[in-house]
Design an enzyme around this catalytic site. Structure first.
Site, PDB file in Angstrom:
ATOM      1  N   ASP A   8       0.829  -1.197   0.000  1.00 27.87           N
ATOM      2  CA  ASP A   8       0.000   0.000   0.000  1.00 27.87           C
ATOM      3  C   ASP A   8       0.870   1.256   0.000  1.00 27.87           C
ATOM      4  O   ASP A   8       0.663   2.172   0.790  1.00 27.87           O
ATOM      5  CB  ASP A   8      -0.924  -0.015   1.221  1.00 27.87           C
ATOM      6  CG  ASP A   8      -2.268   0.649   0.955  1.00 27.87           C
ATOM      7  OD1 ASP A   8      -2.629   0.791  -0.220  1.00 27.87           O
ATOM      8  OD2 ASP A   8      -2.936   1.032   1.922  1.00 27.87           O
TER       9      ASP A   8
ATOM     10  N   SER B 212      -3.981   0.378   4.595  1.00 24.55           N
ATOM     11  CA  SER B 212      -3.697  -1.056   4.518  1.00 24.55           C
ATOM     12  C   SER B 212      -2.210  -1.371   4.555  1.00 24.55           C
ATOM     13  O   SER B 212      -1.756  -2.371   4.007  1.00 24.55           O
ATOM     14  CB  SER B 212      -4.317  -1.642   3.242  1.00 24.55           C
ATOM     15  OG  SER B 212      -5.715  -1.582   3.291  1.00 24.55           O
TER      16      SER B 212
ATOM     17  N   ASP C 222      -3.185  -3.732  -6.041  1.00 27.80           N
ATOM     18  CA  ASP C 222      -2.620  -2.378  -6.050  1.00 27.80           C
ATOM     19  C   ASP C 222      -1.110  -2.307  -6.260  1.00 27.80           C
ATOM     20  O   ASP C 222      -0.579  -1.213  -6.448  1.00 27.80           O
ATOM     21  CB  ASP C 222      -2.940  -1.622  -4.749  1.00 27.80           C
ATOM     22  CG  ASP C 222      -4.420  -1.375  -4.550  1.00 27.80           C
ATOM     23  OD1 ASP C 222      -5.190  -1.649  -5.475  1.00 27.80           O
ATOM     24  OD2 ASP C 222      -4.805  -0.907  -3.467  1.00 27.80           O
TER      25      ASP C 222
ATOM     26  N   ASP D  70     -12.947  -0.489   4.832  1.00 26.69           N
ATOM     27  CA  ASP D  70     -11.813  -0.115   3.981  1.00 26.69           C
ATOM     28  C   ASP D  70     -10.684   0.531   4.771  1.00 26.69           C
ATOM     29  O   ASP D  70      -9.548   0.574   4.305  1.00 26.69           O
ATOM     30  CB  ASP D  70     -12.261   0.881   2.906  1.00 26.69           C
ATOM     31  CG  ASP D  70     -13.164   0.252   1.876  1.00 26.69           C
ATOM     32  OD1 ASP D  70     -12.884  -0.878   1.442  1.00 26.69           O
ATOM     33  OD2 ASP D  70     -14.163   0.892   1.498  1.00 26.69           O
TER      34      ASP D  70
END
Length: 406
Positions: free
Chosen positions: A132, A138, A179, A361
């Protein structure tokens, strides 16, 4: 499990949202197989969609979390009951979680034996060092300073590979590192992403080589249209993926790609769409189906062809959920999207609930560990716990905005 800062590009040429009229590669042809017949057959190399002809694993932990919300909101018992029966992906987001990995696989095998039908279980491999790198919510447990890459290989990927190898009778799908590679395409102006660049690439290559056994289908995360949809961003990301897949041994080693993981981008934009072009910052990929079409075409130009997609539809049922398209954290007006479904259209292996709806989230408390300012956005539901923890208020709002209705 934050998703995500947008790597906004400047689209040099505006493209029609209708795509180029070309169907994606068709990988949805059904086949008849019995439990265990996948053993010794490479799902990736055979071109078989692992979700076709199989039941999707239903996780008991997710069902129990939904049940806790039923106890708090009994007036939603019917709708929540539908949600609790759906398949969700299992997130392997830290080394300690691997202690339960074989338990999950045994449960999938038990479901398979009870039904007499093949079962496919989906995992998210998500623990790269410096995880992240462009946000906070995260951040993971591994970094450069604690020997992160070596630990990632030995304590994480090798353990996953060992566990998967013990269950050749199951169909296993693994979504690799959400990601990570998208950050390499758009966020290299950030010092932490520069630090993570070689680690991300080496880690993903190692994961592909280690996990790509015959009964495991690998899907690399490709973010979503609101991040990589612009023409220049698609070219950048295609270059990155081409390099990584070449280093791993070729694109044939993966089944395909996963998009919209833990995000809110709709499958289709509203028609007519009340939002102006400026809302989308003139991005041609304003929904995930358009993004899949355009990204597939861009990848083909870089030699990555005939790969399939998984689309996360867990929370993308309301196309008008956000006032600002780039907001990604605990969107208050989001709704449950399409239910998990195998082979919904050509080139898409499945609609999945990769992000279990109801999981946060990121924490919304200012000053808390891993707080990200995005979780205080004008679109965010406040009172949120840490990423991955159950957020009752959010599942309630997701139910209320579900489309199709529950």
């Amino acid at each position: 499990m934050s998703r995500r800062v947008f790597g906004f590009g400047l689209a040099v040429t505006f493209l029609s949202l209708q795509g180029c009229g070309r169907d994606l590669p068709d990988s949805s042809t059904p086949m008849s197989v019995g439990p265990g017949q996948v053993q010794g057959l490479s799902v990736t190399q055979s071109g078989i969609n692992p979700y076709v002809g199989a039941d999707m694993y239903v996780d008991a932990k997710f069902a129990s979390q939904v049940e806790s919300s039923i106890q708090k909101s009994p007036e939603l018992a019917r709708e929540l009951g539908v949600i609790g029966k759906q398949s969700t992906a299992i997130w392997l987001d830290r080394i300690a979680v691997l202690d339960t990995l074989e338990t999950k696989l045994l449960a999938a095998r038990a479901q398979q034996q009870a039904s007499g039908r093949p079962v496919v279980i989906t995992f998210v491999v998500y623990n790269l060092p410096e995880r992240d790198c462009a946000a906070n919510a995260s951040n993971g447990e591994l970094n450069v300073g604690n020997g992160g890459l070596a630990r990632y290989r030995a304590e994480y990927i090798d353990r996953i590979a060992s566990a998967f190898a013990k269950f050749p009778d199951l169909r296993i799908a693994a979504i690799v590192e959400p990601d990570s590679l998208p950050n390499m395409a758009t966020n290299m102006n950030l010092a932490r992403c520069q630090l993570a660049s070689s680690i991300y690439r080496e880690g993903v290559v190692y994961a592909i080589r280690s996990l790509g056994v015959p009964h495991v289908s690998l899907y690399l995360d490709v973010a979503h249209g609101g991040w990589l949809g612009w023409d220049d961003n698609r070219v950048k990301v295609a270059q990155v993926y081409s390099e990584v897949l070449s280093a791993a041994g070729g694109s044939h080693l993966i089944r395909g790609f996963a998009n919209n993981v833990a995000n809110y981008s709709p499958l289709y934009r509203a028609n007519p769409d009340p939002l102006p072009d400026s809302y989308y910052q003139w991005n041609p990929a304003r929904d995930e189906i358009t993004y899949v079409q355009k990204l597939s075409e861009t990848f083909a130009a870089y030699g990555i062809q005939n790969r399939s997609f998984l689309i996360d539809t867990s929370r993308n049922g309301n196309p008008a959920a956000r006032q600002t398209w780039g907001n990604w954290c605990n969107i208050a007006r989001a709704g449950i999207g399409e239910r998990p479904k195998a082979a919904p259209m050509a080139g898409v292996d499945a609609f999945l609930w990769v992000k279990p709806p109801g999981e946060s989230d990121g924490i919304s408390e200012v000053g808390a560990p891993r707080f990200d300012l995005s979780c205080q956005s004008s679109d965010s539901l406040l009172g949120a716990p840490q990423a991955g923890e159950w957020f009752h208020q959010h599942i309630v709002s997701l139910v209320g905005n579900a489309k199709p209705a529950l």
